[in-house]
Structure formats: C-alpha cells, structure tokens
Design a protein around this motif. Structure first.
Motif, mmCIF file in Angstrom:
data_model
loop_
_atom_site.group_PDB
_atom_site.id
_atom_site.type_symbol
_atom_site.label_atom_id
_atom_site.label_comp_id
_atom_site.label_asym_id
_atom_site.label_seq_id
_atom_site.Cartn_x
_atom_site.Cartn_y
_atom_site.Cartn_z
ATOM 1 N N ALA A 188 -4.204 -2.799 -8.034
ATOM 2 C CA ALA A 188 -2.620 -2.302 -8.080
ATOM 3 C C ALA A 188 -2.579 -1.312 -8.796
ATOM 4 O O ALA A 188 -1.846 -0.133 -8.477
ATOM 5 N N ASN A 189 -3.050 -1.048 -10.037
ATOM 6 C CA ASN A 189 -2.935 -0.018 -10.960
ATOM 7 C C ASN A 189 -3.628 1.425 -10.293
ATOM 8 O O ASN A 189 -3.020 2.417 -10.627
ATOM 9 N N LEU A 190 -4.696 0.977 -9.878
ATOM 10 C CA LEU A 190 -5.270 2.231 -9.170
ATOM 11 C C LEU A 190 -4.242 3.217 -8.032
ATOM 12 O O LEU A 190 -4.385 4.334 -8.154
ATOM 13 N N PHE A 191 -3.806 2.270 -7.478
ATOM 14 C CA PHE A 191 -2.902 2.837 -6.256
ATOM 15 C C PHE A 191 -1.410 2.915 -6.543
ATOM 16 O O PHE A 191 -0.501 3.009 -5.810
ATOM 17 N N GLY A 192 -1.219 2.657 -8.001
ATOM 18 C CA GLY A 192 0.283 2.819 -8.493
ATOM 19 C C GLY A 192 1.391 1.836 -7.856
ATOM 20 O O GLY A 192 2.408 2.136 -7.599
ATOM 21 N N ILE A 193 0.632 0.723 -7.639
ATOM 22 C CA ILE A 193 1.514 -0.441 -7.444
ATOM 23 C C ILE A 193 1.813 -1.384 -8.586
ATOM 24 O O ILE A 193 1.135 -1.460 -9.494
ATOM 25 N N ASP A 194 3.093 -1.603 -8.764
ATOM 26 C CA ASP A 194 3.349 -2.435 -9.801
ATOM 27 C C ASP A 194 2.715 -3.775 -9.682
ATOM 28 O O ASP A 194 2.357 -4.277 -8.985
ATOM 29 N N ALA A 195 2.085 -4.083 -11.000
ATOM 30 C CA ALA A 195 1.002 -5.039 -11.325
ATOM 31 C C ALA A 195 1.718 -6.605 -10.953
ATOM 32 O O ALA A 195 3.036 -6.786 -11.474
ATOM 33 N N PRO A 196 1.039 -7.388 -10.540
ATOM 34 C CA PRO A 196 1.638 -8.780 -10.271
ATOM 35 C C PRO A 196 1.915 -9.736 -11.515
ATOM 36 O O PRO A 196 0.935 -9.437 -12.288
#
Length: 301
Positions: A188-196
């Motif tokens: 998620a961090n790699l692709f700029g997605i909010d961490a679960p």
C-alpha cells in the motif's frame, strides 16, 4: 468437474534446500506451489536451476518423485540453500543464500514453449532479487504467456527485498495477486494507498484499490492463523483459519496458492477453491516441511 486433460501450470523461480532444525527439506516458494498444485489435480512444471553438485541432483530427484514435472537447468553456480529457524509457535525465519543457481535461470526456447502453452503461470519476487538473470526470465515469461492464461503473482516479500519497479511490473502482468497481512501495508505504501488498519474492512479497501489499479481478477489476503480473504470482481469469500496443532508453517502459504489455483483451473468457483486452499494449508501446518505426503482423505483421486 475435471476436464479430460488437466490444466497446465508453469512457474519460474527458486528451488532449494530448507535447512530446518530437524534436517534438510526441499523448498523454494515456486517449487512448493508446484508440488501442491500437482497434488490438486493439475499438471504443474517448475522451471528452475541447480548446481552441478550432489545437492542439486538430489533435489531434482525428490521433486520428480513428488509427482511434479521439473525443468532444472544446470549451471556453474551452487544449488540454493536457506537456513530456516523456527520460533516457539513454529513460525519460520529465513536466511536465503545469494549467488546461487536459481538466480541464473535462463528463458530458453524450451521454457518459452512450455509457457506459451500453459493455462496459468505463477511467479514471485524472491527469484527477482538480482537485476539480471531470473528477473529477466520472469519478465519474459509474463510476456510469453497466452492472453487468456491466468497469471498468479504470489508476492512473497522476503529478506527485505522490496523493489517498486519489479513489483509494479509483476502486478501489471498479473490477473491474481496473493499477499499476506504483513505485506499489505508495505505494498500500500509503495503505491500511495492509505495503510490498512487492523480491521478486515480496511484490508478489503486496500485490496479493492489494488484490484482496480492493476485490473486484477482476484486478490487474496492471508492473515496467518486468523483468516483469509479472497476477493473477486463481484464476489468475496472470508474464511477463518482452522485451529490445528502446528508443526511449522513452512510452505503453508504456497500450499494455499497451489491448491487455490488448481481448483480454479479445474472449474470450481471462487468460494470452493478458497475452501480447498484453507483445508490444504491447514494440513501442511501440521507437518514438518513444505512437501508433506498427503493423507488419503486429502489426496485427489
């Protein structure tokens, strides 16, 4: 439910000896995957490389005796080994030796022929740890696969290898992603997605975003001894992890993947494939090593 001729699966990657506290056992994530796919009703082939040494010859022999087709290139590098230590709960940690034969798998004409006819391919990041050799072979495999082939990316982040370029290329080539609850926030961090967060709902949200971003048919999340989630385009299956007496968890995730893909290729629906995957991986956790003998009640007819 099965077809007259079995579906075919090809994987490229590591084949090695897991040096466990109770002795050496065959392993390597793609090889584990192929072993269990073959025991669940498909024809599976592991493309790998070993050294011109006794460890390599023994490894290929053991894999072949396990009912798995193996294309083992022999090169000038030593056969791979991994030192495995287990904690009090049987959870393994790995010290994967570098500069070994499976780092140098070549995409030969023989391999291209296998891949171009396969119903599915499987790959992971471990074998792509070096910026040449096997990484290039996996890229070539993705490109050579049939348009209608299933492409199963079992991400398997190990030894701190997190390369955004490689993971992006592998995600873009995939139709199915398998990831665990520890890897999900990293990706998620790699692709700029909010961490679960810790909730299943927040994990599902990240899975959904990844599916949309990379046009994935299926995203699978395994959460160790707690549960697993299989998310398709229009359905979702959530199952608890069975409580068993754990010997070790070596190869459990790979067995889940192999069983799941085999059942999917055989025409079972997503929920049935998920149930089989959970059943097989729970059994593997009760055994030592990644390639246990299946009991009669679990073995395919």
């Amino acid at each position: 439910m099965t077809n007259s001729s079995p579906a075919t699966v090809v994987t490229i990657g590591e084949l090695l000896w897991d040096m466990l506290p109770d002795g050496k056992k065959p392993g390597g994530a793609p090889a584990n995957f192929v072993y269990h796919a073959a025991h669940n009703g498909v024809e599976a082939t592991a493309v790998t490389a070993v050294g011109d040494d006794e460890l390599g010859r023994e490894l290929v022999s053991v894999l072949s005796e396990g009912g798995v087709n193996v294309v083992a290139q022999v090169n000038e590098y030593p056969t791979g080994i991994t030192s495995v230590s287990l904690d009090a709960d049987g959870v393994p940690s790995y010290d994967v030796v570098r500069g070994v034969a499976w780092d140098h798998i070549a995409f030969t004409d023989e391999v291209k022929e296998l891949v171009s006819h396969a119903d599915a391919i499987c790959y992971g990041t471990i074998a792509a740890r070096e910026a040449w050799g096997t990484r290039d072979a996996i890229y070539a495999m993705i490109d050579a696969a049939r348009d209608d082939a299933v492409r199963f990316f079992d991400i398997n982040i190990r030894s701190g290898f997190v390369n955004k370029e490689v993971i992006t290329r592998f995600m873009e080539g995939a139709t199915i992603l398998k990831i665990n609850d520890e890897e999900l926030p990293v990706v998620a961090n790699l692709f700029g997605i909010d961490a679960p967060g810790e909730s299943i709902a927040s994990q599902q949200n990240v899975m959904r975003v990844l599916a949309e971003q990379f046009d994935l048919d299926v995203v699978i999340l395994t959460a160790g001894g707690d549960y697993s989630i299989v998310m398709g385009r229009d359905e979702i299956s959530i199952l608890p992890t069975p409580k068993v007496d754990v010997a070790d968890t070596v190869g459990a995730g790979d067995s889940f993947s192999g069983a799941f893909l085999a059942y999917l290729l055989r025409g079972y629906d997503l929920a049935a494939a998920h149930r089989r995957a959970v059943e097989v991986s729970a059994f593997v956790c009760t055994q030592s090593g990644a390639w246990p003998q299946y009991p009669d009640e679990l073995e395919e007819a």
